[in-house]
Design an enzyme around this catalytic site. Structure first.
Site, PDB file in Angstrom:
ATOM      1  CB  CYS A  78     -35.140  57.672 -52.292  1.00  0.00           C
ATOM      2  SG  CYS A  78     -34.238  58.452 -50.722  1.00  0.00           S
ATOM      3  CB  CYS A  95     -30.180  56.803 -49.768  1.00  0.00           C
ATOM      4  SG  CYS A  95     -31.700  57.690 -49.966  1.00  0.00           S
TER       5      CYS A  95
END
Length: 169
Positions: free
Chosen positions: A81, A79
């Site tokens: 983010c 991920c």
């Protein structure tokens, strides 16, 4: 591997042969990693080069966490983010005077057995990745979940870890 000879001569209806082939394929996918090794290699290496030991089995995770002393467990993730700040935060936190005795990492979506074992030891916190747990003598004493990582700079996350190190290490 799922050719027409699978059910030929066995009296199996074609629908059963197709179902069996699909079921077998689905089970293979379930056991395999979600991400290709070449995709996660740079993310693995980022923590490994900072001194984190990569663990791949449930037994290795349980053995490591249940050792005397302090251990930081980073559930690494693809991920962008959240993991993009989690890895730098974990590394920044190691500049503190007090640090865990041992550093380990498991990779969500890749090291399923190891990740499941780590998450089982992080209960009552729900599974999330990335995440970080600090253990002392086998007991979880501090947890940083994904929602504590998302949207925060690496320095803020590192400061959270450093406060935990100062208290427990």
């Amino acid at each position: 591997c799922f050719g027409p000879d699978l059910g030929a001569g066995r009296g199996l209806p074609e629908a059963m042969v197709v179902y069996f082939a699909f079921y077998t394929f689905a089970q293979t996918i379930k056991r395999s990693a979600m991400y290709p090794a070449e995709l996660v290699k740079p993310m693995r290496d980022d923590l490994a080069m900072a001194g984190f030991e990569e663990l791949f089995t449930a037994e290795a995770v349980e053995t490591a966490i249940n050792q005397p002393g302090t251990i930081l467990v980073v559930v690494n993730s693809v991920c962008g983010c959240a993991a993009a700040n989690a890895r730098p935060a974990a590394k920044l936190s190691l500049r503190n005077g007090k640090t865990p005795d041992r550093l380990i990492t498991v990779f969500a979506g890749v090291d399923r057995e190891a990740v499941d074992a780590a998450r089982n030891l992080m209960v009552p916190f729900p599974p999330s990745s990335p995440s970080m747990g600090l253990f002392k003598d086998g007991e979880l004493v501090h947890m940083i979940e994904r929602h504590h990582i998302e949207g925060r700079p690496a320095e803020m996350i590192a400061e959270n870890l450093i406060q935990a190190y100062d208290e427990f290490c």
